[in-house]
Design an enzyme around this catalytic site. Structure first.
Site, PDB file in Angstrom:
ATOM      1  CD  GLN A  43      -2.822 100.983 -19.872  1.00  0.00           C
ATOM      2  OE1 GLN A  43      -2.534 101.014 -21.053  1.00  0.00           O
ATOM      3  NE2 GLN A  43      -3.985 100.497 -19.462  1.00  0.00           N
ATOM      4  CG  HIS A  94      -0.511  96.831 -22.242  1.00  0.00           C
ATOM      5  ND1 HIS A  94      -0.868  95.882 -23.156  1.00  0.00           N
ATOM      6  CD2 HIS A  94      -1.665  97.310 -21.721  1.00  0.00           C
ATOM      7  CE1 HIS A  94      -2.189  95.785 -23.188  1.00  0.00           C
ATOM      8  NE2 HIS A  94      -2.699  96.633 -22.325  1.00  0.00           N
ATOM      9  CD  GLU A 154      -4.318 103.903 -25.050  1.00  0.00           C
ATOM     10  OE1 GLU A 154      -3.320 103.857 -24.289  1.00  0.00           O
ATOM     11  OE2 GLU A 154      -4.551 103.028 -25.924  1.00  0.00           O
ATOM     12  CG  HIS A 155      -6.997 103.227 -21.408  1.00  0.00           C
ATOM     13  ND1 HIS A 155      -5.708 102.891 -21.766  1.00  0.00           N
ATOM     14  CD2 HIS A 155      -7.811 102.513 -22.226  1.00  0.00           C
ATOM     15  CE1 HIS A 155      -5.751 101.995 -22.754  1.00  0.00           C
ATOM     16  NE2 HIS A 155      -7.005 101.752 -23.058  1.00  0.00           N
ATOM     17  CG  ASP A 205      -7.771  96.840 -22.302  1.00  0.00           C
ATOM     18  OD1 ASP A 205      -7.911  97.947 -22.848  1.00  0.00           O
ATOM     19  OD2 ASP A 205      -6.926  96.610 -21.413  1.00  0.00           O
ATOM     20  CG  HIS A 219     -14.094 129.175 -60.832  1.00  0.00           C
ATOM     21  ND1 HIS A 219     -12.889 128.942 -61.454  1.00  0.00           N
ATOM     22  CD2 HIS A 219     -14.174 128.252 -59.836  1.00  0.00           C
ATOM     23  CE1 HIS A 219     -12.277 127.942 -60.848  1.00  0.00           C
ATOM     24  NE2 HIS A 219     -13.028 127.489 -59.868  1.00  0.00           N
TER      25      HIS A 219
END
Lengths: 435, 435
Positions: free
Chosen positions: A264, A267, A332-333, A366, A425
């Site tokens: 991670q 990245h 996220e993960h 991934d 209506h």
């Protein structure tokens, strides 16, 4: 290259909540200058179409395009790229695409309806979007896996036309990206990028038909442009930096956990890697592994900064407490590297993707496990989901009243409409009520 | 009161496409002054919490609140309101709520998983959001039906805490709105409104816990605030003016069709009513009905302006052509008032809600048919869906690799990760590959 100071926290500390809040603090910075530039580009493309797209593309990507046909490429260009890449890479892309397709087939939603006793029919009709645009970054951050993850759900949804934009700085394109587009079934390719590509997809030009939704990652100009056209077209989320949270019982190989955290961290410098573990000695071992494994990485300078600035090794009292903290973070993960991960699963409330057991490296998700790698970041898993087939389908409610149903419902509607002061209506319902 | 000039168009005209584009043109106007005011309110509430909420509420709603307990009301207040409203209205609200609940039960999504031959498990876990805030306008535009339509899907989804905010100008609250909240099962009520209520829900205060999503209609300050907090929390769509498109074969009672068009026009002056019909004489008859029925409406001044400014009676060559135009418009409400509406349904691509047959007045869908009345406006049905249970659920991907699965997938991931220059990803996968 090493990272001397990876943050150590203890959940039992009185100040832990405060420390955690600081650790997670991240907010996209709005940039007035970028916003103004993007607004100008959007306006120019909206009013002048292809001409403006060509001008910006020639300027920003250092190209010499004279007419629109030069940036609008047919599917044959994609197929050619497929022939140029290596057999091993082609096989890997095809296996990944096949698995992603199979997983996403499970997400397809079907129309449904039911009939009431009086003959009234209620339901929901599901239809795919007509046209979708996929933004793919060019240059060094050119990721074929991203093409698969964005295009395949749209194709599985049944979108009529999946159009891809990718900038080609100095005319250069990445064969792996083109090959991935061929395998994913992308219908049209435009070699443009930046805010001008987003504008072209959102508003349409003489050459590029306007789309219903734009997805895919991009730099700050792309993200700002997507935010600006949101509402006119749909967009996927604006992603923050990537994050991983690992919950470990202290029995997995320390090297494995360390490499998962590093995958991670490599990245980008803002990526965040967090370990939650009840075993202090194991945390020490992971830290030793991190230092050793980091030194051997080609992207060590990025990973080292990410670890120093944003990582944390957190000692918890129990796996229960780890889950409670994880739900607060909404990662996220989420790797659950423990003996019996299935027992913890029902207690996981907020997470983009959950990787269970010691063998499930986050990296598998991934690329090729099947689920999407476009996931909610920065705590937005509290309310968002992975990119999926459902993001390219939409629903229409269906109501088909029998005369009896219209009579019964009309009476209720008349009362409620008059309670809201909406007389037309009430009368519209009253016309269908039996005298 | 009459509307002299309802626009007449013919789809066969050469300039029709252009005319249609002009008819549909509507774009939310950004208002810099409102944006600045809202930004200041958001910032104040975020940093000073309850104190700022109390100050703004006292100023904008002319109240004299001294402490937060005065705007935070328990469920007993809702139940009391239920005792104060008339029996007929209570019955109508309860029938509507029951029908809305039953319809929305069909939307609930369930977790799923599958196991591959090598033992690897893939799936998706569905969970409800924890806390949701519902904005309900106060004063004259106070609609109990809106409370049902926003709160019930959240409750069906299983949201832990559904919190409602409603401004109480001079301390006044609408009993029908409170009663609807009681019936829908709203958990907490805060009598605050405007951007300060949106800020309190998004960031939390000492009294109000921060929510994951904010839904519900509001004025320009509310809409601007929702847009500003989007990303920090989820929001529903920002609605444009309401619209109806009626496709009629020319056989329905002209008065019925005219009143359906008027029921949309009475909402507000920007509301849009469009009729598509192949029969010119029928269109003439509807116009006569419109003039006559309009004159008798309490909200005739609003409906007349809506008809004059935004309505159109469009003659088409065929019902086929009507469908094609309707798909281009992507209407919020689509009435298909023809002999065999089921035959047309499969060709309807873009619409928020579809009302089939001569008996299905759009007004039934506003109140009690079952489907939601929060629908995509301004052509956004191309890519958006009605508000539903799915808006309060989220998904987490699940991956649980067996050792064999990790070996097989690891090899593919290594190739793809190295193709993208992400070596830590490759090594993290490689650790789980058999030697």
């Amino acid at each position: 290259m090493n990272s001397k100071s990876i943050r150590r926290l203890r959940a039992a500390d009185k100040t832990f909540d405060k420390q955690l809040e600081q650790l997670l603090a991240w907010e996209a910075v709005a940039n007035k200058e970028v916003e103004d530039t993007v607004a100008e580009i959007l306006q120019q493309v909206r009013s002048r179409g292809d001409a403006a797209v060509i001008e910006y593309t020639n300027r920003f990507d250092r190209r010499e395009i004279a007419q629109a046909e030069e940036f609008a490429l047919g599917p044959e260009v994609l197929v050619e790229a497929l022939g140029r890449i290596g057999a091993e890479e082609r096989d890997a892309l095809e296996v990944a695409a096949q698995r992603v397709r199979e997983y996403h087939e499970h997400q397809r939603q079907e129309s449904w309806r039911y009939t009431e006793a009086d003959g009234t029919v209620l339901g929901q009709q599901i239809t795919p979007m007509e046209r979708v645009g996929i933004y793919v970054p060019g240059g060094k951050a050119s990721y074929p896996s991203s093409v698969l993850m964005n295009a395949i759900p749209a194709k599985v949804a049944g979108v009529d036309s999946v159009m891809m934009v990718v900038p080609a700085p100095e005319g250069e394109l990445n064969d792996l990206v083109l090959a991935a587009a061929a395998i994913a079934g992308v219908d049209r390719l435009y070699t443009i990028g930046g805010a001008q590509a987003v504008a072209a997809l959102a508003y349409g030009t003489e050459t590029i038909p306007a789309v219903d939704k734009i997805v895919g990652p991009g730099n700050i100009f792309v993200a700002t442009a997507k935010r600006a056209v949101f509402g006119h077209v749909a967009i996927d989320m604006i992603a923050g930096p990537s994050e991983i949270l690992v919950i470990c019982d202290g029995v997995t190989e320390p090297d494995w956990i360390a490499m998962d955290l590093l995958s991670q961290a490599e990245h980008d410098e803002q990526a965040q890697s967090i370990l939650l573990c009840p075993d202090e000695e194991f945390i020490d071992a992971v830290e030793v592994s991190l230092q050793r494994l980091l030194a051997e990485l080609p992207r060590a300078h990025i990973a080292a900064k990410s670890l120093a600035d944003r990582a944390a090794l957190i000692q918890v009292d129990s796996l229960e407490q780890a889950l409670e903290i994880s739900n607060r973070i909404a990662p996220e993960h989420l790797e659950v590297s423990v003996a019996e991960p299935e027992l913890l699963l029902p207690k996981i409330r907020n997470a983009g993707a959950i990787f269970l057991g010691r063998y499930t490296a986050e990296a598998l998700g991934d690329y090729c496990a099947g689920p999407n790698h476009v996931l909610p970041t920065s705590g937005t898993a509290r309310f968002s989901s992975p990119l999926g087939v459902y993001d390219f389908q939409k629903r229409s409610s269906i109501i088909y009243c029998s005369p009896e149903g219209a009579d019964k419902l009309g009476r209720v509607a008349m009362t409620l409409a008059r309670g809201e002061g909406l007389e037309a209506h009430a009368r519209s319902a009253a016309f269908r009520v039996k005298r």
